[in-house]
Design a protein around this motif. Structure first.
Motif, PDB file in Angstrom:
ATOM      1  N   VAL A  18       0.861  -1.193   0.000  1.00 13.24           N
ATOM      2  CA  VAL A  18       0.000   0.000   0.000  1.00 13.24           C
ATOM      3  C   VAL A  18       0.890   1.233   0.000  1.00 13.24           C
ATOM      4  O   VAL A  18       1.740   1.384   0.893  1.00 13.24           O
ATOM      5  N   THR A  46       1.250   7.672  -0.462  1.00 11.63           N
ATOM      6  CA  THR A  46       0.497   8.614  -1.288  1.00 11.63           C
ATOM      7  C   THR A  46       0.555   8.142  -2.736  1.00 11.63           C
ATOM      8  O   THR A  46       1.522   7.509  -3.157  1.00 11.63           O
ATOM      9  N   TRP A  68      -4.912   9.234  -3.783  1.00 14.55           N
ATOM     10  CA  TRP A  68      -4.811   8.381  -2.603  1.00 14.55           C
ATOM     11  C   TRP A  68      -3.861   8.989  -1.582  1.00 14.55           C
ATOM     12  O   TRP A  68      -2.794   9.480  -1.916  1.00 14.55           O
ATOM     13  N   ALA A 124      -2.839   7.653   2.403  1.00 14.12           N
ATOM     14  CA  ALA A 124      -3.104   6.715   3.488  1.00 14.12           C
ATOM     15  C   ALA A 124      -3.435   7.438   4.785  1.00 14.12           C
ATOM     16  O   ALA A 124      -4.305   6.997   5.555  1.00 14.12           O
ATOM     17  N   SER A 157      -5.656  -0.933   4.190  1.00 15.17           N
ATOM     18  CA  SER A 157      -5.337  -1.728   2.999  1.00 15.17           C
ATOM     19  C   SER A 157      -6.564  -2.007   2.151  1.00 15.17           C
ATOM     20  O   SER A 157      -6.489  -2.000   0.913  1.00 15.17           O
ATOM     21  N   TRP A 163      -7.392   0.866  -0.089  1.00 16.85           N
ATOM     22  CA  TRP A 163      -6.408   1.010  -1.157  1.00 16.85           C
ATOM     23  C   TRP A 163      -6.689   0.046  -2.307  1.00 16.85           C
ATOM     24  O   TRP A 163      -6.657   0.428  -3.473  1.00 16.85           O
ATOM     25  N   HIS A 164      -6.979  -1.203  -1.999  1.00 17.73           N
ATOM     26  CA  HIS A 164      -7.251  -2.180  -3.054  1.00 17.73           C
ATOM     27  C   HIS A 164      -8.533  -1.824  -3.805  1.00 17.73           C
ATOM     28  O   HIS A 164      -8.627  -2.057  -5.015  1.00 17.73           O
ATOM     29  N   HIS A 211      -9.524   1.295  -4.209  1.00 14.65           N
ATOM     30  CA  HIS A 211      -9.102   2.445  -5.016  1.00 14.65           C
ATOM     31  C   HIS A 211      -8.335   1.986  -6.263  1.00 14.65           C
ATOM     32  O   HIS A 211      -8.547   2.497  -7.362  1.00 14.65           O
ATOM     33  N   LYS A 212      -7.461   1.008  -6.094  1.00 14.56           N
ATOM     34  CA  LYS A 212      -6.684   0.492  -7.220  1.00 14.56           C
ATOM     35  C   LYS A 212      -7.595  -0.180  -8.252  1.00 14.56           C
ATOM     36  O   LYS A 212      -7.431   0.017  -9.462  1.00 14.56           O
ATOM     37  N   GLY A 214      -0.384   3.355  -8.426  1.00  8.74           N
ATOM     38  CA  GLY A 214      -0.707   4.734  -8.092  1.00  8.74           C
ATOM     39  C   GLY A 214       0.312   5.749  -8.543  1.00  8.74           C
ATOM     40  O   GLY A 214       0.201   6.928  -8.221  1.00  8.74           O
TER      41      GLY A 214
END
Length: 240
Positions: free
Chosen positions: A42, A45, A49, A51, A72, A75-76, A78-79, A122
């Motif tokens: 992760v 930045t 994004w 964190a 986490s 983040w996944h 977002h990805k 990212g």
């Protein structure tokens, strides 16, 4: 995130939620190792994004103590959203290092894979359909279309000039910046703007009156167009 970035994130989280503070150094080291393991893939930045912002929003909205999975999982998500919005088209001008004559396409595949990897991590923003139809590239297309006046190439328009003499004459007048009679309505035959003048013809068989398009505009329409053309130029000179 690197162990240093995870430690900074943990310090920020403890500052926002003092309940997470640990006096036992062994327990603190164990928690740091746990967070490092779960947040190793992760970034701190990235495009769209942050964190720290995700952790802050979680603490502001939830009464439960934050866990590394609370960072986490977003983040996944977002990805996955970024990859779904990426159209995946390959723009050669963005990869000048790729040889267009590469018969095996190895450089193309490598560049495409690197681009998708950069978006997934990212490091690069996804190229959405909106990005393809907006921005500098789209503005350049609009500028060129405005200069051409239409999608049809000029060579094709020249080849068709003999089959549409009225359009060819209007294009000639526009290039010469000369008065175009069809830019005004005709006061003689009431032909609206953009349409040719109409002439009256009588059918000798039934004596019925018919109206046909004239190849040339009425003289009064030419005069009105000339006056409007001069007035427009005078306004432009006055504002210059």
């Amino acid at each position: 995130m690197t162990p240093r970035e995870v430690a900074a994130l943990l310090a920020y989280v403890v500052k926002l939620d003092p309940r997470l503070a640990l006096d036992d150094q062994a327990a603190a080291g164990e928690r740091l190792a746990q967070w490092c393991d779960l947040l190793s893939d992760v970034p701190a930045t990235a495009h769209g994004w942050d964190a720290a912002r995700v952790a802050r929003d979680y603490i502001a909205r939830n009464p439960y103590r934050i866990q590394p999975s609370d960072v986490s999982r977003p983040w996944h998500a977002h990805k996955a959203d970024a990859m779904s919005r990426h159209v995946g088209t390959f723009e050669p001008t963005a990869h000048p290092e790729v040889d267009p004559d590469d018969q095996f396409g190895n450089a193309y595949v490598k560049a495409l894979r690197s681009e998708r990897l950069a978006i997934a991590s990212g490091q690069q923003a996804p190229t959405s359909h909106r990005a393809l139809t907006a921005g500098p590239a789209a503005a350049e297309v609009e500028r060129r279309l405005a200069a051409l006046g239409e999608y049809m190439p000029r060579t094709v328009a020249q080849a068709l000039a003999g089959y549409r003499p009225q359009r060819a004459e209007r294009e000639r007048l526009a290039r010469a910046d000369a008065p175009d009679p069809l830019t005004v309505a005709c006061t003689w035959c009431s032909a609206p703007e953009g349409e040719p003048c109409r002439g009256r013809a009588v059918n000798p068989r039934n004596q019925q009156t018919r109206y046909r398009a004239r190849s040339k505009p009425h003289p009064c329409r030419v005069e009105d167009a000339t006056a409007a053309h001069l007035a427009r130029h005078n306004r432009q000179e006055a504002h210059a």
